[in-house]
Design a protein around this motif. Structure first.
Motif, PDB file in Angstrom:
ATOM      1  N   GLY A 168       0.785  -1.225   0.000  1.00 19.26           N
ATOM      2  CA  GLY A 168       0.000   0.000   0.000  1.00 19.26           C
ATOM      3  C   GLY A 168       0.811   1.266   0.000  1.00 19.26           C
ATOM      4  O   GLY A 168       0.278   2.352   0.234  1.00 19.26           O
ATOM      5  N   GLN A 169       2.122   1.157  -0.289  1.00 16.63           N
ATOM      6  CA  GLN A 169       2.991   2.338  -0.307  1.00 16.63           C
ATOM      7  C   GLN A 169       3.160   2.834  -1.748  1.00 16.63           C
ATOM      8  O   GLN A 169       3.473   2.046  -2.643  1.00 16.63           O
ATOM      9  CB  GLN A 169       4.371   1.980   0.258  1.00 16.63           C
ATOM     10  N   ASN A 170       2.969   4.129  -1.956  1.00 17.18           N
ATOM     11  CA  ASN A 170       3.190   4.687  -3.292  1.00 17.18           C
ATOM     12  C   ASN A 170       4.643   4.486  -3.694  1.00 17.18           C
ATOM     13  O   ASN A 170       5.553   4.885  -2.964  1.00 17.18           O
ATOM     14  CB  ASN A 170       2.868   6.187  -3.310  1.00 17.18           C
ATOM     15  N   GLY A 171       4.849   3.869  -4.834  1.00 16.87           N
ATOM     16  CA  GLY A 171       6.209   3.597  -5.274  1.00 16.87           C
ATOM     17  C   GLY A 171       6.320   3.526  -6.778  1.00 16.87           C
ATOM     18  O   GLY A 171       5.436   3.999  -7.508  1.00 16.87           O
ATOM     19  N   TRP A 172       7.399   2.910  -7.238  1.00 17.06           N
ATOM     20  CA  TRP A 172       7.702   2.849  -8.664  1.00 17.06           C
ATOM     21  C   TRP A 172       8.077   1.426  -9.053  1.00 17.06           C
ATOM     22  O   TRP A 172       8.669   0.695  -8.269  1.00 17.06           O
ATOM     23  CB  TRP A 172       8.850   3.808  -9.016  1.00 17.06           C
ATOM     24  N   ASN A 173       7.760   1.064 -10.274  1.00 15.83           N
ATOM     25  CA  ASN A 173       8.098  -0.257 -10.807  1.00 15.83           C
ATOM     26  C   ASN A 173       9.525  -0.196 -11.350  1.00 15.83           C
ATOM     27  O   ASN A 173       9.743   0.077 -12.528  1.00 15.83           O
ATOM     28  CB  ASN A 173       7.105  -0.651 -11.900  1.00 15.83           C
ATOM     29  N   ASN A 174      10.506  -0.440 -10.456  1.00 18.44           N
ATOM     30  CA  ASN A 174      11.906  -0.200 -10.803  1.00 18.44           C
ATOM     31  C   ASN A 174      12.823  -1.390 -10.525  1.00 18.44           C
ATOM     32  O   ASN A 174      14.034  -1.224 -10.401  1.00 18.44           O
ATOM     33  CB  ASN A 174      12.421   1.030 -10.055  1.00 18.44           C
ATOM     34  N   GLY A 175      12.260  -2.592 -10.421  1.00 16.96           N
ATOM     35  CA  GLY A 175      13.094  -3.763 -10.256  1.00 16.96           C
ATOM     36  C   GLY A 175      13.530  -4.053  -8.840  1.00 16.96           C
ATOM     37  O   GLY A 175      14.349  -4.943  -8.615  1.00 16.96           O
ATOM     38  N   THR A 176      12.984  -3.350  -7.848  1.00 17.03           N
ATOM     39  CA  THR A 176      13.334  -3.591  -6.448  1.00 17.03           C
ATOM     40  C   THR A 176      12.234  -4.412  -5.776  1.00 17.03           C
ATOM     41  O   THR A 176      11.125  -4.564  -6.310  1.00 17.03           O
ATOM     42  CB  THR A 176      13.524  -2.270  -5.690  1.00 17.03           C
ATOM     43  N   LEU A 177      12.505  -4.910  -4.572  1.00 19.63           N
ATOM     44  CA  LEU A 177      11.552  -5.769  -3.881  1.00 19.63           C
ATOM     45  C   LEU A 177      10.287  -5.027  -3.455  1.00 19.63           C
ATOM     46  O   LEU A 177       9.245  -5.648  -3.256  1.00 19.63           O
ATOM     47  CB  LEU A 177      12.223  -6.403  -2.655  1.00 19.63           C
ATOM     48  N   LEU A 178      10.374  -3.723  -3.284  1.00 24.67           N
ATOM     49  CA  LEU A 178       9.215  -2.931  -2.873  1.00 24.67           C
ATOM     50  C   LEU A 178       8.561  -2.203  -4.042  1.00 24.67           C
ATOM     51  O   LEU A 178       7.796  -1.253  -3.864  1.00 24.67           O
ATOM     52  CB  LEU A 178       9.623  -1.924  -1.791  1.00 24.67           C
ATOM     53  N   ALA A 179       8.836  -2.654  -5.255  1.00 26.73           N
ATOM     54  CA  ALA A 179       8.318  -2.001  -6.455  1.00 26.73           C
ATOM     55  C   ALA A 179       6.809  -2.186  -6.587  1.00 26.73           C
ATOM     56  O   ALA A 179       6.228  -3.147  -6.078  1.00 26.73           O
ATOM     57  CB  ALA A 179       9.016  -2.543  -7.690  1.00 26.73           C
ATOM     58  N   SER A 180       6.188  -1.254  -7.295  1.00 25.67           N
ATOM     59  CA  SER A 180       4.797  -1.413  -7.704  1.00 25.67           C
ATOM     60  C   SER A 180       4.769  -2.244  -8.989  1.00 25.67           C
ATOM     61  O   SER A 180       5.820  -2.665  -9.490  1.00 25.67           O
ATOM     62  CB  SER A 180       4.160  -0.044  -7.938  1.00 25.67           C
ATOM     63  N   THR A 181       3.581  -2.450  -9.531  1.00 26.24           N
ATOM     64  CA  THR A 181       3.465  -3.248 -10.758  1.00 26.24           C
ATOM     65  C   THR A 181       2.964  -2.436 -11.952  1.00 26.24           C
ATOM     66  O   THR A 181       2.734  -2.988 -13.026  1.00 26.24           O
ATOM     67  CB  THR A 181       2.523  -4.436 -10.528  1.00 26.24           C
TER      68      THR A 181
END
Length: 354
Positions: free
Chosen positions: A77-90
């Motif tokens: 539920g954290q605003n993020g980015w799809n950047n190849g990290t474990l906490l990325a969005s989709t």
């Protein structure tokens, strides 16, 4: 004719995406072709907050457009980015930023050789990801407290040697500086070593300690690598004693946004990709002239087609069927600005009315 910050949306891959747009004071799309700076927020943050870091004030005097894209929630539920990290969005964030670049070039007359990206924390990590994924579009990047993902270090092969500026606190407890790397993330020395290899720089950079004017317990060392291609294209600003924070004056010795812009100002992309909106259908030839215009346009087509003209807000200002051959259309009633001319065969072109 005045400074303007607005909340905007666009559809990308069937998903409604949002961003904050800031136009500098007195911006005139018919006479100016300005740079654009994309500023990406960190994990759990948002575009509105990022618009308050001071970049807008620089945009007014330095003459550039500032864009603050909004990330989407990850699985936590954290605003993020799809950047190849474990906490990325989709979400398709590369497609989103690419579409925003097209939007700026086609509707705001942005100079395609001067497209820049910066970000804080996860936004900085995403800046590096975009330098790899949109290497043919971005003139330079700057990351604040965000290292490259290990996936990007392993797979990024930039044809254009992207100039890079990195700013990072040595006491960063969120994205570690040089020990205790998080899963899927590199450390600062590894990130710099990657770009040192891209630019074929000399191993030992020159260092300068900036004046220690603030009583914040933080000092700043600037490292500039020698022998790079191009020269001066790799910098590290080591924030000694700083945690995972954004520095700004007078609380700190520097304002990061100011120094990032000074770095960006030195760089233009040598061969930027063309905005995709200018692609023509192969089944029919369409041409529009004169462009820019004041009173009328002539549309030349090889078959009958429907034509529409929309403004920057997506409002259809004119719609008409056009027969094969040449047709002149009066546009003198439209306000000065940038419009999009679209044909039913898929053709699209940016039209400037003076």
């Amino acid at each position: 004719s005045f400074a303007q910050q607005s909340n905007e949306t666009m559809m990308v891959g069937g998903q409604n995406r949002s961003y904050v747009q800031y136009l500098p004071t007195g911006f005139d799309v018919t006479t100016e072709s300005l740079p654009v700076v994309f500023v990406l927020h960190g994990l759990g943050d948002n575009a509105s907050n990022m618009a308050g870091v001071g970049t807008n004030n620089i945009a007014d005097t330095a003459r550039f457009i500032a864009i603050y894209p909004q990330g989407t929630p990850n699985s936590f539920g954290q605003n993020g980015w799809n950047n190849g990290t474990l906490l990325a969005s989709t979400s398709d964030d590369v497609g989103f930023i690419n579409a925003l670049m097209d939007e700026m070039i086609n509707f705001k007359n942005v100079d395609p050789t001067r497209v820049y990206v910066t970000g804080f924390s996860m936004g900085g990590i995403m800046s590096y990801h975009l330098a790899c994924a949109l290497n043919d579009r971005i003139a330079a990047v700057a990351s604040m407290a965000g290292t490259m993902s290990t996936d990007d270090i392993a797979n990024c092969v930039p044809t254009y040697k992207t100039p890079v500026m990195h700013l990072h606190g040595t006491s960063d407890g969120t994205v570690p500086y040089d020990s205790g790397a998080l899963p899927s993330l590199s450390l600062v020395p590894e990130t710099m070593a990657f770009w040192e290899g891209v630019h074929t720089c000399a191993a030992n950079p020159d260092s300068t300690q900036l004046p220690d004017t603030a009583t914040d317990g933080i000092t700043v060392d600037r490292f500039v690598w020698n022998g790079c291609t191009p020269n001066g294209s790799l910098e590290l600003w080591r924030l000694n004693g700083a945690d995972h924070i954004y520095l700004y004056q007078p609380v700190n010795d520097i304002t990061e946004a100011n120094d990032i812009w000074r770095f960006f100002l030195k760089w233009t992309h040598s061969n930027p990709a063309t905005a995709s909106i200018n692609e023509n259908s192969t089944q029919m030839h369409v041409s529009i002239y004169p462009n820019p215009t004041k009173e009328s346009i002539t549309i030349s087509v090889t078959a009958n087609v429907e034509i529409s003209i929309t403004d920057v807000n997506g409002k259809v200002c004119l719609s008409s069927g056009v027969n094969a051959g040449e047709t002149t259309i009066d546009v003198s009633h439209l306000d000065a600005g940038v419009y999009l001319v679209q044909a039913s065969n898929g053709y699209a072109e940016r039209l400037v009315i003076q």
